[in-house]
Scaffold this active site. Sequence first.
Site, PDB file in Angstrom:
ATOM      1  N   HIS A 113      -7.727  -1.652   1.392  1.00  0.00           N
ATOM      2  CA  HIS A 113      -8.392  -2.554   2.344  1.00  0.00           C
ATOM      3  C   HIS A 113      -9.459  -3.385   1.625  1.00  0.00           C
ATOM      4  O   HIS A 113      -9.583  -4.590   1.851  1.00  0.00           O
ATOM      5  CB  HIS A 113      -9.083  -1.755   3.455  1.00  0.00           C
ATOM      6  CG  HIS A 113      -8.187  -0.868   4.270  1.00  0.00           C
ATOM      7  ND1 HIS A 113      -8.364   0.490   4.372  1.00  0.00           N
ATOM      8  CD2 HIS A 113      -7.097  -1.135   5.034  1.00  0.00           C
ATOM      9  CE1 HIS A 113      -7.445   1.017   5.163  1.00  0.00           C
ATOM     10  NE2 HIS A 113      -6.650   0.053   5.579  1.00  0.00           N
ATOM     11  N   LYS A 160      -4.876   7.418  17.880  1.00  0.00           N
ATOM     12  CA  LYS A 160      -4.658   7.915  16.516  1.00  0.00           C
ATOM     13  C   LYS A 160      -5.487   9.174  16.219  1.00  0.00           C
ATOM     14  O   LYS A 160      -5.362   9.734  15.132  1.00  0.00           O
ATOM     15  CB  LYS A 160      -5.019   6.832  15.490  1.00  0.00           C
ATOM     16  CG  LYS A 160      -3.893   5.839  15.221  1.00  0.00           C
ATOM     17  CD  LYS A 160      -4.236   4.959  14.023  1.00  0.00           C
ATOM     18  CE  LYS A 160      -3.055   4.735  13.110  1.00  0.00           C
ATOM     19  NZ  LYS A 160      -3.391   3.922  11.928  1.00  0.00           N
ATOM     20  N   ARG A 203       2.093  -4.036   3.008  1.00  0.00           N
ATOM     21  CA  ARG A 203       2.260  -3.296   1.758  1.00  0.00           C
ATOM     22  C   ARG A 203       3.721  -3.153   1.360  1.00  0.00           C
ATOM     23  O   ARG A 203       4.066  -3.083   0.206  1.00  0.00           O
ATOM     24  CB  ARG A 203       1.639  -1.901   1.887  1.00  0.00           C
ATOM     25  CG  ARG A 203       0.130  -1.906   1.947  1.00  0.00           C
ATOM     26  CD  ARG A 203      -0.382  -0.621   2.518  1.00  0.00           C
ATOM     27  NE  ARG A 203       0.202  -0.420   3.838  1.00  0.00           N
ATOM     28  CZ  ARG A 203       0.246   0.721   4.465  1.00  0.00           C
ATOM     29  NH1 ARG A 203      -0.232   1.793   3.897  1.00  0.00           N
ATOM     30  NH2 ARG A 203       0.778   0.801   5.674  1.00  0.00           N
ATOM     31  N   SER A 225      -4.438   5.466   4.551  1.00  0.00           N
ATOM     32  CA  SER A 225      -5.544   6.341   4.951  1.00  0.00           C
ATOM     33  C   SER A 225      -5.037   7.759   5.204  1.00  0.00           C
ATOM     34  O   SER A 225      -5.714   8.730   4.884  1.00  0.00           O
ATOM     35  CB  SER A 225      -6.227   5.780   6.196  1.00  0.00           C
ATOM     36  OG  SER A 225      -6.751   4.511   5.915  1.00  0.00           O
TER      37      SER A 225
HETATM   38  N1  COA Z   1      -4.243  -1.147   1.808  1.00  0.00           N
HETATM   39  C1  COA Z   1      -3.994   0.135   2.000  1.00  0.00           C
HETATM   40  N2  COA Z   1      -3.621   0.634   3.192  1.00  0.00           N
HETATM   41  C2  COA Z   1      -3.495  -0.209   4.215  1.00  0.00           C
HETATM   42  C3  COA Z   1      -3.731  -1.562   4.067  1.00  0.00           C
HETATM   43  C4  COA Z   1      -4.118  -2.038   2.785  1.00  0.00           C
HETATM   44  N3  COA Z   1      -4.380  -3.322   2.536  1.00  0.00           N
HETATM   45  N4  COA Z   1      -3.510  -2.160   5.264  1.00  0.00           N
HETATM   46  C5  COA Z   1      -3.138  -1.195   6.118  1.00  0.00           C
HETATM   47  N5  COA Z   1      -3.123  -0.011   5.498  1.00  0.00           N
HETATM   48  C6  COA Z   1      -2.719   1.264   6.063  1.00  0.00           C
HETATM   49  C7  COA Z   1      -3.785   1.969   6.791  1.00  0.00           C
HETATM   50  O1  COA Z   1      -4.530   2.778   5.903  1.00  0.00           O
HETATM   51  C8  COA Z   1      -2.999   2.749   7.807  1.00  0.00           C
HETATM   52  O2  COA Z   1      -2.505   3.904   7.242  1.00  0.00           O
HETATM   53  P1  COA Z   1      -2.358   5.218   8.095  1.00  0.00           P
HETATM   54  O3  COA Z   1      -1.517   4.867   9.285  1.00  0.00           O
HETATM   55  O4  COA Z   1      -1.746   6.107   7.111  1.00  0.00           O
HETATM   56  O5  COA Z   1      -3.734   5.615   8.486  1.00  0.00           O
HETATM   57  C9  COA Z   1      -1.812   1.881   8.110  1.00  0.00           C
HETATM   58  O6  COA Z   1      -1.723   0.998   7.033  1.00  0.00           O
HETATM   59  C10 COA Z   1      -1.896   1.049   9.348  1.00  0.00           C
HETATM   60  O7  COA Z   1      -3.136   1.170   9.881  1.00  0.00           O
HETATM   61  P2  COA Z   1      -4.140   0.003  10.237  1.00  0.00           P
HETATM   62  O8  COA Z   1      -4.100  -1.110   9.281  1.00  0.00           O
HETATM   63  O9  COA Z   1      -5.463   0.634  10.468  1.00  0.00           O
HETATM   64  O10 COA Z   1      -3.535  -0.540  11.508  1.00  0.00           O
HETATM   65  P3  COA Z   1      -3.410   0.172  12.834  1.00  0.00           P
HETATM   66  O11 COA Z   1      -1.970   0.162  13.068  1.00  0.00           O
HETATM   67  O12 COA Z   1      -4.119   1.448  12.979  1.00  0.00           O
HETATM   68  O13 COA Z   1      -4.246  -0.871  13.677  1.00  0.00           O
HETATM   69  C11 COA Z   1      -4.641  -2.532  15.308  1.00  0.00           C
HETATM   70  C12 COA Z   1      -3.642  -1.722  14.486  1.00  0.00           C
HETATM   71  C13 COA Z   1      -6.017  -1.915  15.335  1.00  0.00           C
HETATM   72  C14 COA Z   1      -4.749  -3.905  14.695  1.00  0.00           C
HETATM   73  C15 COA Z   1      -4.038  -2.605  16.709  1.00  0.00           C
HETATM   74  O14 COA Z   1      -3.823  -1.294  17.191  1.00  0.00           O
HETATM   75  C16 COA Z   1      -4.933  -3.333  17.681  1.00  0.00           C
HETATM   76  O15 COA Z   1      -4.966  -4.538  17.666  1.00  0.00           O
HETATM   77  N6  COA Z   1      -5.669  -2.587  18.538  1.00  0.00           N
HETATM   78  C17 COA Z   1      -6.576  -3.145  19.514  1.00  0.00           C
HETATM   79  C18 COA Z   1      -5.976  -3.076  20.917  1.00  0.00           C
HETATM   80  C19 COA Z   1      -4.983  -4.201  21.122  1.00  0.00           C
HETATM   81  O16 COA Z   1      -5.323  -5.347  21.134  1.00  0.00           O
HETATM   82  N7  COA Z   1      -3.722  -3.803  21.317  1.00  0.00           N
HETATM   83  C20 COA Z   1      -2.661  -4.755  21.536  1.00  0.00           C
HETATM   84  C21 COA Z   1      -2.184  -5.355  20.265  1.00  0.00           C
HETATM   85  S1  COA Z   1      -1.047  -6.646  20.551  1.00  0.00           S
END
Ligand code: COA
Length: 163
Positions: free
Chosen positions: A17, A41, A90, A128
């Site tokens: 990140h 989560k 990724r 993560s």
């Molecule tokens: N480098 C390393 N790891 C990365 C990364 C990067 N550049 N980018 C993403 N990841 C990993 C994260 O560590 C995470 O790993 P894990 O699942 O093993 O913990 C995974 O990719 C995805 O997680 P993250 O990037 O945190 O995304 P998420 O899927 O948890 O989050 C939101 C998604 C928060 C954007 C989405 O749920 C959201 O918008 N929520 C708000 C409510 C909403 O509006 N909902 C409707 C959406 S249309």
Amino acid sequence: MNVVVYPGTFDPITKGHMNLVERAAGMFDKIILAVADSPKKKPLFNLEQRVLLAQQSLAHIDCVEVLGFDCLLAEFVKKHQANIILRGLRAVSDFEYEFQLADMNRKLAPDVESIFMTPTNDLSFISSTLIREIAMLGGNIDEFVSSDVASALKSRYLQQSNA
Ligand code: COA
């Protein structure tokens, strides 16, 4: 002025990140790292802790603000007068979910563009979940997270093993 929102759960923020934010910082006026509450989560660190760890890990970058949110991402983006959502891609396996998220956000906030960046090759395998698992089993995570995150993970799992 281009204000970018980079949303995620960041449980915890990793060097993957951080790398994305560092590279994006040269391209946009302001980056808001938006830490989602993500109760589904069941995060290891609560929202306040995740925000603090992200702030500490990104303190060396001037144009970044870290904020927590528990509303719709599209609403958060509008409220902060941002015009871009940034996500990391990724691997091909990330693509389907990201495509769906971008399409839905376009419906909810038509003026906001979603853009994607890929991590540098040496960081593309970090997630993560893997970092938490390695830390829980006593492995070395120093290469993958900031020193603040490494200490927080070590003391969290030490507390749990002493409980
Ligand atoms: N480098 C390393 N790891 C990365 C990364 C990067 N550049 N980018 C993403 N990841 C990993 C994260 O560590 C995470 O790993 P894990 O699942 O093993 O913990 C995974 O990719 C995805 O997680 P993250 O990037 O945190 O995304 P998420 O899927 O948890 O989050 C939101 C998604 C928060 C954007 C989405 O749920 C959201 O918008 N929520 C708000 C409510 C909403 O509006 N909902 C409707 C959406 S249309």
